[in-house]
Enzyme design. Structure first.
Site, mmCIF file in Angstrom:
data_model
loop_
_atom_site.group_PDB
_atom_site.id
_atom_site.type_symbol
_atom_site.label_atom_id
_atom_site.label_comp_id
_atom_site.label_asym_id
_atom_site.label_seq_id
_atom_site.Cartn_x
_atom_site.Cartn_y
_atom_site.Cartn_z
ATOM 1 N N ARG A 95 0.817 -1.219 0.000
ATOM 2 C CA ARG A 95 0.000 0.000 0.000
ATOM 3 C C ARG A 95 0.851 1.270 0.000
ATOM 4 N NH1 ARG A 95 -5.686 -0.447 2.025
ATOM 5 N NH2 ARG A 95 -5.431 1.725 2.560
ATOM 6 N N LYS A 96 2.146 1.132 0.172
ATOM 7 C CA LYS A 96 3.044 2.286 0.168
ATOM 8 C C LYS A 96 3.556 2.542 -1.241
ATOM 9 C CE LYS A 96 2.524 2.253 4.624
ATOM 10 N NZ LYS A 96 1.653 1.067 4.782
#
Length: 380
Positions: free
Chosen positions: A181-182
């Site tokens: 998700r980064k």
């Protein structure tokens, strides 16, 4: 219509080739690629030392440990964060003390931290929530003279800036996430950066069971020296497979940030005429990488936050509720025990959602999201 994802990692042929090269080398565990990734990440973030670990949670755990946090200590941190922030303190037998956040940025401030400091406070964890850089300097001016270590949870912050420097550059110690998700991802994985060489050395030892002789040193010797274990350590190592991906991703980071900021600007312009939706923006002291492009659904908007999520889902648009509040979770509800009210935290937890934003989001997809939001704004 095809589904529009809220987030999506950006990989190319370079990552595939980098992994294949590691596989061909035969060294797939922690090794030379990890060391190279540590050096490159430290240089990019203007950090003195960087130590790769298996996750940001592992990094936070080790950061608090080397900072001297132990059983019976208080650790001030935001409830408005992923549960790992509170968990890291709990692993050490410390008590999480929840500070409120600024309802505009979603981050703690020196004022909200000062409200909950106790005589047992050993550390304060500040979070760059969603990539919005925390205003670190005032918090350090509050804590440093009292001997309270400030740990920066920079899980979301790779590519953000604070007062003209990379986020985390001014921290005594910080932890980073490379979860999918980064922006910069290695699948799973994390990093600890610090200005203190003795902390970096200890983190590097603790991630590898606290062995006195590293795996690289043992491999380089025909007759490996006998190792010792001076303290209880952990298996928090990153692999060379992950680090190889990380090195390629680090080279893409500036391009990723530029793309995400352009998309966020597109959302901001399109939503100017929609009453009741407030989009996250750069704070006065820095720039955000828009790791999460969240919007607050205010009272004048025709739909509630949850109704808007349903509305978007019906249009095959994937959005997500905003950041959780740890003090409401069963694991911490009894630990919280009724501290100070957290109105900023609860407002943002209840009224924000995360919009689709990733490198591959097309103009037509973003237009679909905007059109659905505008339709919702006319719903009643």
């Amino acid at each position: 219509m095809s589904r529009i994802n809220v987030m999506q990692p950006w990989f190319g042929e370079e990552e595939t080739a980098a992994v294949a090269e590691v596989l061909a080398s035969g060294w797939v565990a922690q090794g030379p690629r990890v060391a190279a990734f540590e050096r490159a990440f430290a240089a990019h973030q203007e950090a003195d030392h960087a130590v790769a670990v298996s996750s940001c949670t592992a990094g936070l755990h080790l950061a608090l440990l080397v900072a001297g946090v132990g059983a019976g200590d208080d650790v001030v941190l935001p409830s408005f964060s992923f549960i790992a922030t509170a968990n890291a303190a709990t692993y050490l037998g410390a008590r999480p003390v929840f500070a409120d956040v600024d309802p505009v940025t979603g981050n703690v401030t020196a004022e909200t931290v000062a409200e909950v400091l106790t005589r047992d406070t050993r550390a304060v964890v500040v979070v760059d929530q969603g990539g919005v850089p925390v205003d670190l300097d005032p918090v350090r001016r509050l804590c440093d003279p009292q001997g309270i270590v400030v740990v920066e949870d920079a899980a979301c912050a790779a590519g953000s800036t604070y007062r003209g420097r990379p986020a985390g550059a001014g921290a005594e110690i910080a932890a980073w996430s490379f979860h999918p998700r980064k922006l910069l991802t290695t699948g799973e994985g994390g990093m600890v950066t610090t200005s203190r060489p003795e902390w970096a050395e200890r983190v590097a030892r603790l991630r590898e069971h606290a062995m006195s002789v590293s795996a690289a040193e043992r491999h380089a010797s025909v007759l490996a020296p006998a190792e010792q274990y001076p303290e209880v350590g952990f298996n928090y190592r990153m692999t060379d497979l992950q680090a190889a991906v990380g090195l390629v991703q680090l080279g893409r980071l500036d391009e990723m940030v530029a793309r995400r900021r352009a998309l966020a600007e597109g959302y901001a312009k399109a939503l100017e005429e929609v009453d009741g939706l407030r989009l996250v923006a750069d704070p006065p002291h820095g720039t955000t990488n828009f790791q999460s492009c969240w919007v607050e659904v205010e009272e004048e908007f025709p739909l509630s936050r949850d109704e808007l999520l349903v509305h978007l889902a019906r249009a095959d648009i994937s959005a997500r509720r905003g950041i959780m509040a740890a003090h409401r979770q069963p694991a911490y509800r009894y630990r919280y025990g009724g501290g100070l009210p957290l109105p900023g935290t609860e407002r943002l937890t209840d009224q924000t959602l995360i919009l689709p934003l990733h490198h591959q989001l097309s103009e037509s997809d973003q237009a679909r999201v905007v059109e659905a939001l505008c339709r919702a704004g006319r719903a009643r």
